[in-house]
Design an enzyme around this catalytic site. Structure first.
Site, mmCIF file in Angstrom:
data_model
loop_
_atom_site.group_PDB
_atom_site.id
_atom_site.type_symbol
_atom_site.label_atom_id
_atom_site.label_comp_id
_atom_site.label_asym_id
_atom_site.label_seq_id
_atom_site.Cartn_x
_atom_site.Cartn_y
_atom_site.Cartn_z
ATOM 1 N N PRO A 1 -0.670 1.549 -8.059
ATOM 2 C CA PRO A 1 0.006 2.226 -9.171
ATOM 3 C C PRO A 1 0.671 3.538 -8.756
ATOM 4 O O PRO A 1 1.471 4.086 -9.509
ATOM 5 C CB PRO A 1 -1.134 2.482 -10.169
ATOM 6 C CG PRO A 1 -2.350 2.593 -9.309
ATOM 7 C CD PRO A 1 -2.143 1.595 -8.214
ATOM 8 N N LEU A 2 0.356 4.015 -7.550
ATOM 9 C CA LEU A 2 0.988 5.228 -7.021
ATOM 10 C C LEU A 2 2.032 4.897 -5.961
ATOM 11 O O LEU A 2 2.429 5.754 -5.173
ATOM 12 C CB LEU A 2 -0.077 6.157 -6.422
ATOM 13 C CG LEU A 2 -1.030 6.780 -7.445
ATOM 14 C CD1 LEU A 2 -2.185 7.481 -6.749
ATOM 15 C CD2 LEU A 2 -0.283 7.756 -8.347
ATOM 16 N N GLY A 3 2.494 3.651 -5.955
ATOM 17 C CA GLY A 3 3.524 3.281 -4.993
ATOM 18 C C GLY A 3 3.090 3.510 -3.563
ATOM 19 O O GLY A 3 3.867 3.987 -2.737
ATOM 20 N N ARG A 4 1.829 3.139 -3.267
ATOM 21 C CA ARG A 4 1.273 3.312 -1.921
ATOM 22 C C ARG A 4 1.388 4.753 -1.445
ATOM 23 O O ARG A 4 1.599 5.029 -0.271
ATOM 24 C CB ARG A 4 1.939 2.353 -0.944
ATOM 25 C CG ARG A 4 1.733 0.897 -1.338
ATOM 26 C CD ARG A 4 2.400 -0.079 -0.396
ATOM 27 N NE ARG A 4 2.015 -1.436 -0.751
ATOM 28 C CZ ARG A 4 2.647 -2.183 -1.656
ATOM 29 N NH1 ARG A 4 3.694 -1.696 -2.279
ATOM 30 N NH2 ARG A 4 2.233 -3.398 -1.945
ATOM 31 N N GLY A 5 1.257 5.670 -2.396
ATOM 32 C CA GLY A 5 1.262 7.092 -2.080
ATOM 33 C C GLY A 5 2.607 7.766 -2.218
ATOM 34 O O GLY A 5 2.684 8.996 -2.324
ATOM 35 N N PHE A 6 3.682 6.990 -2.275
ATOM 36 C CA PHE A 6 5.013 7.595 -2.322
ATOM 37 C C PHE A 6 5.231 8.397 -3.604
ATOM 38 O O PHE A 6 5.838 9.471 -3.592
ATOM 39 C CB PHE A 6 6.093 6.511 -2.203
ATOM 40 C CG PHE A 6 7.460 7.058 -1.895
ATOM 41 C CD1 PHE A 6 7.872 7.227 -0.587
ATOM 42 C CD2 PHE A 6 8.337 7.416 -2.912
ATOM 43 C CE1 PHE A 6 9.132 7.744 -0.297
ATOM 44 C CE2 PHE A 6 9.584 7.938 -2.632
ATOM 45 C CZ PHE A 6 9.986 8.102 -1.317
ATOM 46 N N HIS B 1 -7.248 -14.614 -5.020
ATOM 47 C CA HIS B 1 -6.414 -13.558 -4.446
ATOM 48 C C HIS B 1 -4.939 -13.954 -4.397
ATOM 49 O O HIS B 1 -4.059 -13.154 -4.713
ATOM 50 C CB HIS B 1 -6.926 -13.222 -3.043
ATOM 51 C CG HIS B 1 -6.621 -11.839 -2.602
ATOM 52 N ND1 HIS B 1 -7.294 -11.228 -1.573
ATOM 53 C CD2 HIS B 1 -5.715 -10.921 -3.025
ATOM 54 C CE1 HIS B 1 -6.824 -9.999 -1.397
ATOM 55 N NE2 HIS B 1 -5.867 -9.807 -2.260
ATOM 56 N N TYR C 1 -10.382 -7.825 3.035
ATOM 57 C CA TYR C 1 -10.171 -6.411 3.350
ATOM 58 C C TYR C 1 -11.010 -5.998 4.558
ATOM 59 O O TYR C 1 -12.232 -6.077 4.528
ATOM 60 C CB TYR C 1 -10.510 -5.523 2.158
ATOM 61 C CG TYR C 1 -9.614 -5.703 0.963
ATOM 62 C CD1 TYR C 1 -8.377 -6.343 1.061
ATOM 63 C CD2 TYR C 1 -9.993 -5.232 -0.296
ATOM 64 C CE1 TYR C 1 -7.557 -6.511 -0.041
ATOM 65 C CE2 TYR C 1 -9.173 -5.385 -1.403
ATOM 66 C CZ TYR C 1 -7.959 -6.034 -1.271
ATOM 67 O OH TYR C 1 -7.157 -6.192 -2.375
#
Length: 324
Positions: A212-217, A132, A56
């Site tokens: 878990p938030l769909g990359r913000g979508f 990973h 990262y």
């Protein structure tokens, strides 16, 4: 934030963790001051499972290992208040196409990667060390064997794997007990339910969903016409392309309606759904901002009704676009 046991080996963590990748890459410019404040706020809220990886930062301006260095600095004097999860096995990423990884998990490399991570994190042990990605050039048994030696040496407490198949998970667990598997899992990505999730539960392995938030979508904050700046990988992600993003708005509308009934935010409903899948599931929504962290943490206590869950159950069937 209440605590849960992740896996069968005794690793106790917060019921929701914090994904730290976006503090250093993939979601726009880094802001270390803001990120450090968010990390400190996480500890105050009891969100103590902090998820990073050696890779990262590789696609950001600070380079390989930047996110681990950030955590090492932010946690100075507070190391014992958190559980650090980091990873090895991806040696490089093509910044123009983040799905193109250079993988490497030979035993000697794993040992070197762990030593480097310990130095960047300013700690003498890693609480949860993940493979990973599986290196096709190295049998997973050899990689896990090297990681098991790190446990024996006291440099690592518990082992995990990320994005493996059920068969690979079985093979890894046969070498050394695996405490967690990290995979993408959300209302619009449910592929692990077919084989990986049942295998993990049969083996007593915890599940750590990323994105878990769909990359913000799924927060409802991104319209079909949303644009992304330089360094934001969503600009090239299929689900965010105009034709797919427009179709996927229908999922968000359902989430919004459920959220309105509870007087909460859509993203909190999306996270509550992930939490509802079982006490062995510890999602790690990522953010660099304290406001979003606080919203996400509150979702750990949101209880959805049976009718809510029924409405949300079929959303993944209507998703438009591949996840990578």
């Amino acid at each position: 934030m209440h605590k849960v046991t992740l896996g069968s080996q005794g690793l106790t963590v917060s019921a929701q963790g914090l994904g730290c990748m976006g503090m250093s890459q993939s979601y726009g410019p880094a802001d270390d001051t803001t990120s450090i404040a968010t990390l400190h706020r996480a500890i105050e809220l009891g969100v103590t499972l902090l998820d990073t990886a050696d890779i990262y930062g590789a696609t950001g301006i600070y380079g390989f290992g930047a996110n681990e260095k950030l955590l090492g600095y932010a946690l100075d004097g507070r190391r014992d208040e958190v559980q650090i999860a980091t990873k090895c096995g991806i040696q490089d990423i093509n910044p123009e196409q983040s799905s193109k990884f250079t993988l490497g998990a030979a035993p000697a490399y794993v040992k070197q990667a762990c030593e480097a991570s310990l130095k960047r994190l300013r700690t003498d042990h890693i609480d949860l060390y993940y493979l990973h990605r599986v290196d096709p050039a190295t049998p997973i048994e050899d990689t896990i064997g090297a990681m098991a030696e790190l446990v024996a040496e006291g440099k690592v407490r518990y082992l995990g794997v990320s994005e493996t198949t059920a068969e690979q998970l079985e093979r890894a667990h046969a070498v050394h007990p695996i405490s967690a598997i990290q995979s993408e899992y959300s209302l619009w990505t449910r592929g692990i339910e077919d084989e990986v999730l049942p295998a993990a539960r049969r083996l007593g392995i915890g599940i750590v969903p990323f994105s878990p938030l769909g990359r913000g979508f799924l927060t409802g904050s991104l319209g079909a016409d949303a644009t992304f700046g330089k360094g934001d990988f969503r600009a090239s992600n299929p689900r965010f392309r105009a034709e797919n993003a427009d179709a996927n708005q229908s999922l968000v509308e359902v989430i919004r309606e459920v959220a309105a009934a509870h007087e909460v935010l859509p993203g909190q409903v999306a996270l509550a759904w992930v939490h509802s899948r079982g006490d062995d599931i510890v999602p790690i929504p990522g953010t660099k901002r304290s406001t979003y962290l606080e919203q996400n943490a509150a979702a750990a206590e949101l209880k959805l009704t049976g009718d809510d869950l029924a409405r949300l159950a079929t959303l993944a069937d209507a998703v438009s676009g591949a996840r990578y």
